[in-house]
Design a protein around this motif. Structure first.
Motif, PDB file in Angstrom:
ATOM      1  N   ASP A   9       0.832  -1.218   0.000  1.00 13.19           N
ATOM      2  CA  ASP A   9       0.000   0.000   0.000  1.00 13.19           C
ATOM      3  C   ASP A   9       0.862   1.263   0.000  1.00 13.19           C
ATOM      4  O   ASP A   9       0.588   2.246   0.714  1.00 13.19           O
ATOM      5  CB  ASP A   9      -0.966   0.007   1.202  1.00 13.19           C
ATOM      6  CG  ASP A   9      -2.000  -1.107   1.092  1.00 13.19           C
ATOM      7  OD1 ASP A   9      -2.236  -1.604  -0.019  1.00 13.19           O
ATOM      8  OD2 ASP A   9      -2.575  -1.476   2.131  1.00 13.19           O
ATOM      9  N   GLY A  10       1.942   1.207  -0.772  1.00 17.23           N
ATOM     10  CA  GLY A  10       2.779   2.393  -0.955  1.00 17.23           C
ATOM     11  C   GLY A  10       3.880   2.559   0.081  1.00 17.23           C
ATOM     12  O   GLY A  10       4.641   3.531   0.020  1.00 17.23           O
TER      13      GLY A  10
ATOM     14  N   ALA B  69      -7.735   3.085  -2.337  1.00 19.92           N
ATOM     15  CA  ALA B  69      -8.143   4.486  -2.509  1.00 19.92           C
ATOM     16  C   ALA B  69      -6.895   5.354  -2.514  1.00 19.92           C
ATOM     17  O   ALA B  69      -5.982   5.135  -1.731  1.00 19.92           O
ATOM     18  CB  ALA B  69      -9.079   4.879  -1.375  1.00 19.92           C
ATOM     19  N   ASN B  70      -6.858   6.302  -3.412  1.00 24.77           N
ATOM     20  CA  ASN B  70      -5.680   7.153  -3.517  1.00 24.77           C
ATOM     21  C   ASN B  70      -6.154   8.607  -3.406  1.00 24.77           C
ATOM     22  O   ASN B  70      -6.294   9.296  -4.395  1.00 24.77           O
ATOM     23  CB  ASN B  70      -4.989   6.875  -4.866  1.00 24.77           C
ATOM     24  CG  ASN B  70      -3.663   7.574  -4.968  1.00 24.77           C
ATOM     25  OD1 ASN B  70      -3.172   8.130  -3.997  1.00 24.77           O
ATOM     26  ND2 ASN B  70      -3.064   7.562  -6.170  1.00 24.77           N
ATOM     27  N   GLY B  71      -6.442   9.016  -2.200  1.00 23.47           N
ATOM     28  CA  GLY B  71      -7.022  10.358  -2.009  1.00 23.47           C
ATOM     29  C   GLY B  71      -8.524  10.317  -2.140  1.00 23.47           C
ATOM     30  O   GLY B  71      -9.251  10.897  -1.351  1.00 23.47           O
TER      31      GLY B  71
ATOM     32  N   GLY C  18      -5.212   0.133   0.715  1.00 22.73           N
ATOM     33  CA  GLY C  18      -4.363   1.045  -0.040  1.00 22.73           C
ATOM     34  C   GLY C  18      -4.925   1.367  -1.414  1.00 22.73           C
ATOM     35  O   GLY C  18      -4.278   2.043  -2.207  1.00 22.73           O
TER      36      GLY C  18
ATOM     37  N   THR D 248      -1.029  -4.480  -3.117  1.00 21.82           N
ATOM     38  CA  THR D 248      -2.105  -3.529  -2.797  1.00 21.82           C
ATOM     39  C   THR D 248      -3.205  -4.273  -2.083  1.00 21.82           C
ATOM     40  O   THR D 248      -3.734  -5.263  -2.607  1.00 21.82           O
ATOM     41  CB  THR D 248      -2.672  -2.873  -4.078  1.00 21.82           C
ATOM     42  OG1 THR D 248      -1.603  -2.258  -4.794  1.00 21.82           O
ATOM     43  CG2 THR D 248      -3.716  -1.824  -3.738  1.00 21.82           C
TER      44      THR D 248
ATOM     45  N   TRP E 228     -11.881   7.502  -3.508  1.00 25.41           N
ATOM     46  CA  TRP E 228     -12.164   6.094  -3.766  1.00 25.41           C
ATOM     47  C   TRP E 228     -11.808   5.697  -5.189  1.00 25.41           C
ATOM     48  O   TRP E 228     -11.971   6.488  -6.131  1.00 25.41           O
ATOM     49  CB  TRP E 228     -13.651   5.825  -3.550  1.00 25.41           C
ATOM     50  CG  TRP E 228     -14.013   5.650  -2.108  1.00 25.41           C
ATOM     51  CD1 TRP E 228     -13.184   5.716  -1.020  1.00 25.41           C
ATOM     52  CD2 TRP E 228     -15.322   5.370  -1.605  1.00 25.41           C
ATOM     53  NE1 TRP E 228     -13.897   5.499   0.121  1.00 25.41           N
ATOM     54  CE2 TRP E 228     -15.197   5.281  -0.202  1.00 25.41           C
ATOM     55  CE3 TRP E 228     -16.558   5.187  -2.197  1.00 25.41           C
ATOM     56  CZ2 TRP E 228     -16.294   5.020   0.614  1.00 25.41           C
ATOM     57  CZ3 TRP E 228     -17.651   4.931  -1.391  1.00 25.41           C
ATOM     58  CH2 TRP E 228     -17.515   4.839  -0.007  1.00 25.41           C
ATOM     59  N   HIS E 229     -11.387   4.471  -5.323  1.00 27.76           N
ATOM     60  CA  HIS E 229     -11.218   3.881  -6.649  1.00 27.76           C
ATOM     61  C   HIS E 229     -12.612   3.741  -7.284  1.00 27.76           C
ATOM     62  O   HIS E 229     -13.594   3.490  -6.559  1.00 27.76           O
ATOM     63  CB  HIS E 229     -10.551   2.510  -6.491  1.00 27.76           C
ATOM     64  CG  HIS E 229     -10.151   1.879  -7.782  1.00 27.76           C
ATOM     65  ND1 HIS E 229     -11.063   1.275  -8.625  1.00 27.76           N
ATOM     66  CD2 HIS E 229      -8.942   1.767  -8.379  1.00 27.76           C
ATOM     67  CE1 HIS E 229     -10.417   0.802  -9.687  1.00 27.76           C
ATOM     68  NE2 HIS E 229      -9.135   1.094  -9.566  1.00 27.76           N
TER      69      HIS E 229
END
Ligand code: FES
Ligand code: FES
Length: 157
Positions: A9-10, A79-81, A77, A73, A83-84
């Protein structure tokens, strides 16, 4: 013990693990990422699905040492800011009830749509056949994935 280096998750992680430790147990017990549920522990239900270098895998069927060097992932992790689109679609189309299968369904759908951006209903059902849901009857899950495909296409315009 074996040392593994993974990106989860980054975040880069480096840990000593038992060679027989399953990836799902590494994620949940070592990293505390309990958003990845365990449904069966026998590779049947798909609840524990994560993305391993972008491809969906059942993390109870992979040893942590096999993930050495990989990018993982989890649902936590994705969602990137914001939601996907697949998460948005599941919410908008009521693609979940109890939610236990949902992390695995969502991550399997992300992989499915990366491979096939415009799947038919039968291709969606086939793509998600490794993921079991005891609540929804699957209809709204299929609808969610179809809607997610539209959202991703619209976002790409
Ligand atoms: Fe991994 Fe069921 S817990 S497939
Ligand atoms: Fe309950 Fe799928 S929503 S198992």
């Amino acid at each position: 013990m074996s040392r593994i280096n993974v990106n989860v998750d980054g975040i880069g992680r480096s840990d000593e693990v038992e060679p027989r430790l399953l990836l799902v147990h590494y994620l949940r017990e070592k990293l505390g990422l309990v958003g990845t549920p365990i449904g069966c522990d026998t590779s049947n239900c798909g609840a524990c699905t994560v993305l391993l270098d972008g491809r969906s895998v059942k993390s109870c069927s992979v040893l942590a040492v096999q993930a050495d060097g990989a990018t993982i992932t989890t649902i936590q992790g994705l969602a990137n800011g914001s939601w996907h689109p697949v998460q948005t679609a599941f919410k908008e189309c009521h693609g979940l009830q109890c939610g236990y299968c949902t992390p695995g369904m969502v991550l399997s759908a992300v992989d499915l749509l990366a491979e096939n951006p415009d799947p038919s209903d039968s291709e969606i059902r086939e793509g998600l056949e490794g993921n079991i849901c005891r609540c929804t009857g699957y209809q709204n899950i299929v609808k969610s994935v179809r809607h997610a495909a539209d959202l991703i296409q619209e976002a790409g315009k």
